[in-house]
Design a protein around this motif. Structure first.
Motif, mmCIF file in Angstrom:
data_model
loop_
_atom_site.group_PDB
_atom_site.id
_atom_site.type_symbol
_atom_site.label_atom_id
_atom_site.label_comp_id
_atom_site.label_asym_id
_atom_site.label_seq_id
_atom_site.Cartn_x
_atom_site.Cartn_y
_atom_site.Cartn_z
ATOM 1 N N GLY A 218 43.773 38.252 56.474
ATOM 2 C CA GLY A 218 42.696 38.620 57.313
ATOM 3 C C GLY A 218 42.868 38.026 58.707
ATOM 4 O O GLY A 218 42.542 38.937 59.734
ATOM 5 N N PHE A 219 43.716 37.195 58.658
ATOM 6 C CA PHE A 219 43.947 36.277 60.109
ATOM 7 C C PHE A 219 45.362 36.022 60.192
ATOM 8 O O PHE A 219 45.676 35.740 61.667
ATOM 9 N N GLY A 220 46.091 36.259 59.375
ATOM 10 C CA GLY A 220 47.555 35.960 59.634
ATOM 11 C C GLY A 220 48.031 34.695 59.891
ATOM 12 O O GLY A 220 48.791 34.229 60.481
ATOM 13 N N VAL A 221 47.275 33.655 59.245
ATOM 14 C CA VAL A 221 47.531 32.395 59.146
ATOM 15 C C VAL A 221 48.676 31.970 58.417
ATOM 16 O O VAL A 221 48.706 32.488 57.157
ATOM 17 N N GLY A 222 49.376 31.031 58.736
ATOM 18 C CA GLY A 222 50.592 30.638 58.152
ATOM 19 C C GLY A 222 50.381 29.678 56.985
ATOM 20 O O GLY A 222 49.047 29.020 56.950
ATOM 21 N N SER A 223 51.440 29.061 56.357
ATOM 22 C CA SER A 223 51.188 28.416 55.236
ATOM 23 C C SER A 223 50.586 26.910 55.532
ATOM 24 O O SER A 223 49.683 26.520 54.740
ATOM 25 N N GLY A 224 50.976 26.499 56.657
ATOM 26 C CA GLY A 224 50.713 24.940 57.013
ATOM 27 C C GLY A 224 49.277 25.068 57.358
ATOM 28 O O GLY A 224 48.298 24.307 56.854
ATOM 29 N N PRO A 225 48.715 25.837 58.315
ATOM 30 C CA PRO A 225 47.212 25.871 58.619
ATOM 31 C C PRO A 225 46.255 26.254 57.407
ATOM 32 O O PRO A 225 45.326 25.763 57.159
ATOM 33 N N ARG A 226 46.905 27.186 56.560
ATOM 34 C CA ARG A 226 46.362 27.660 55.234
ATOM 35 C C ARG A 226 45.971 26.275 54.551
ATOM 36 O O ARG A 226 44.857 26.014 54.040
ATOM 37 N N GLY A 227 46.758 25.423 54.192
ATOM 38 C CA GLY A 227 46.760 24.126 53.432
ATOM 39 C C GLY A 227 45.787 23.355 54.160
ATOM 40 O O GLY A 227 45.003 22.653 53.622
ATOM 41 N N LEU A 228 45.701 23.017 55.503
ATOM 42 C CA LEU A 228 44.772 22.104 56.218
ATOM 43 C C LEU A 228 43.361 22.677 55.859
ATOM 44 O O LEU A 228 42.404 22.106 55.688
ATOM 45 N N VAL A 229 42.980 24.221 55.966
ATOM 46 C CA VAL A 229 41.920 24.716 55.733
ATOM 47 C C VAL A 229 41.249 24.556 54.242
ATOM 48 O O VAL A 229 40.277 24.280 53.961
ATOM 49 N N LEU A 230 42.287 24.636 53.454
ATOM 50 C CA LEU A 230 41.857 24.492 51.899
ATOM 51 C C LEU A 230 41.639 22.860 51.823
ATOM 52 O O LEU A 230 40.752 22.598 50.883
ATOM 53 N N THR A 231 42.060 22.078 52.442
ATOM 54 C CA THR A 231 42.008 20.631 52.249
ATOM 55 C C THR A 231 40.716 20.092 52.735
ATOM 56 O O THR A 231 40.193 19.171 52.219
ATOM 57 N N PHE B 24 42.218 30.168 45.874
ATOM 58 C CA PHE B 24 43.407 31.126 45.961
ATOM 59 C C PHE B 24 43.061 32.300 46.782
ATOM 60 O O PHE B 24 43.724 32.692 47.719
ATOM 61 N N MET B 25 41.749 32.604 46.576
ATOM 62 C CA MET B 25 41.165 33.746 47.544
ATOM 63 C C MET B 25 41.010 33.465 49.017
ATOM 64 O O MET B 25 41.284 34.228 49.764
ATOM 65 N N VAL B 26 40.627 32.193 49.216
ATOM 66 C CA VAL B 26 40.321 31.669 50.707
ATOM 67 C C VAL B 26 41.780 32.013 51.200
ATOM 68 O O VAL B 26 41.916 32.534 52.243
ATOM 69 N N ALA B 27 42.717 31.398 50.365
ATOM 70 C CA ALA B 27 44.107 31.394 51.308
ATOM 71 C C ALA B 27 44.548 32.789 51.238
ATOM 72 O O ALA B 27 45.223 33.307 52.392
ATOM 73 N N LEU B 28 44.198 33.761 50.475
ATOM 74 C CA LEU B 28 44.540 35.181 50.793
ATOM 75 C C LEU B 28 43.733 35.898 51.687
ATOM 76 O O LEU B 28 44.540 36.375 52.515
ATOM 77 N N ARG B 29 42.624 35.649 52.082
ATOM 78 C CA ARG B 29 41.776 36.176 53.159
ATOM 79 C C ARG B 29 42.523 35.309 54.292
ATOM 80 O O ARG B 29 42.617 36.327 55.496
#
Length: 382
Positions: free
Chosen positions: A237-250, A228-233
């Motif tokens: 911190g970078f203005g990353v949208g929900s789709g790319p955030r989901g990919l990074v978490l995956t 959850f904190m990775v998603a927040l950062r």
């Protein structure tokens, strides 16, 4: 022909162990990406809809303190089948719930049902795997758990594009299939069912088991539990949208899945406690990196390494329990309960710290990884 059929049935039951590893965390995280749709269906805010995750995990972690001991008493195979059947009924109840309160109650029942499958699946796996290949077997099990957790938001979100209820229909069908498959029979465990339940619970709550469980809780809460904190950062911190955030978490789950064989073999070669310490060291570097690295792709690479570190840590912890005389269903149950309890407490513990100082929000869990876990791990768990 009968011999071949029995061999095929045994192989199918072993495959069911790994499929069950995927289903538990998958069902837990299925609502993460459908919170707006849930809120619309029940007339609540997405923030309120997020209680659907808590409603699953709290009873899951609480009941798992004793579900393994009860399952060993009742019979491992029978308890798992009943647990899957209860999961089917709870999933159907989620589909049919007419109010959000009823939906939360159904989610809680899903968590309770899962509490009677996860520790007994691990216990059955430990009984079925040869001692010199226990780490490899646990590596596959852990990687499928990670894959279930990280892929759940993706599939849940896709289902919600049409109707979020389709996601629960899917997990109900899978749980029903697993109930039909069952798990490998264990005559030795069945013969031990006559042991008094109080004795089994006392054995599961021995100091060595509790220390391993607390180490597992810190490891899960200070590493994977920080998603959850990775998603927040990524957002702040970078203005990353929900789709790319989901990919990074995956990527953490994908990395864990791809390296399952390597990690499991490493645990068998270098030893269980040492593998936990290696995972802790890598994990601390990952957490610091996620909080300090200056580019999104660097954070993604670091988080992928976090998936490997998590596997080293958790496979080592599970092998410390299953590979010793501690390895009863009750002991596994206690360790898993504390592990998921640590994950549930992670947002409560670290979100205020992150909002006060984002970098400190990552430095503190990294410090806990490298200081508390080595102190907690017993050198000889038996």
């Amino acid at each position: 022909m009968a011999f071949l059929q029995s061999r095929a049935g045994a192989a199918l039951a072993r495959a069911g162990l790994y499929a069950g590893a995927f289903l538990g965390p998958f069902g837990a995280g299925i609502t993460v990406a459908m919170l707006p749709e849930l809120g619309t269906s029940y007339g609540v805010t997405p923030g309120t809809a997020s209680l659907s995750v808590t409603a699953y995990f709290l009873p899951f972690a609480a009941v798992m303190l004793f579900s393994g001991a009860l399952g060993e008493r009742w019979g491992r195979r029978r308890t798992v089948v009943v647990g899957y059947a209860g999961y089917v009924l709870a999933s159907v109840a989620c589909i049919l719930a007419t109010t959000f309160t009823l939906f939360l109650a159904a989610r809680a029942l899903q968590g309770v049902a899962n509490a009677f499958t996860t520790p007994l699946l691990l216990s059955a796996l430990g009984a079925a795997a040869p001692p010199n290949r226990l780490g490899r077997a646990l590596g596959w099990f852990g990687s499928l758990q990670a894959a279930g957790q990280t892929s759940a938001p993706l599939f849940g979100g896709l289902a919600a594009e049409a109707d979020w209820r389709f996601a629960f229909a899917g997990v109900a069908v899978v749980a029903g299939g697993l109930a039909l498959i069952g798990i490998p029979a264990d005559p030795a465990a069945d013969g031990a069912r006559r042991e008094r339940l109080a004795t089994a619970l006392r054995a599961a709550l021995r100091p060595a088991v509790l220390r391993i469980g607390l180490a597992s809780a810190l490891g899960w809460g200070c590493l994977t539990g920080l998603s959850f904190m990775v998603a927040l950062r990524l957002e702040e911190g970078f203005g990353v949208g929900s789709g790319p955030r989901g990919l990074v978490l995956t990527v953490a789950g994908v990395a864990g899945l791809l390296t399952a064989r390597l990690v499991g073999g490493s645990v068998d070669r270098i030893g269980r406690r040492r593998s936990v310490l290696v995972g802790v060291g890598i994990g601390a570097l990952v957490v610091v990196g996620v909080g300090a690295l200056p580019a999104v792709w660097m954070v993604a690479v670091a988080w992928a390494l976090g998936g490997i570190a998590t596997q080293l840590l958790l496979v080592g912890v599970n092998a410390m329990v299953l590979g010793s005389e501690l390895g009863s269903g009750g002991a596994v149950s206690v360790v898993q309960s504390l592990r998921f309890g640590g994950g549930a407490l992670s947002p409560v513990a670290f979100t205020p710290l992150y909002h006060a100082d984002p970098l400190a929000g990552f430095l503190v869990p990294a410090a806990l990884l490298v200081t508390a876990i080595p102190a907690l791990l017993p050198r000889k768990p038996h």
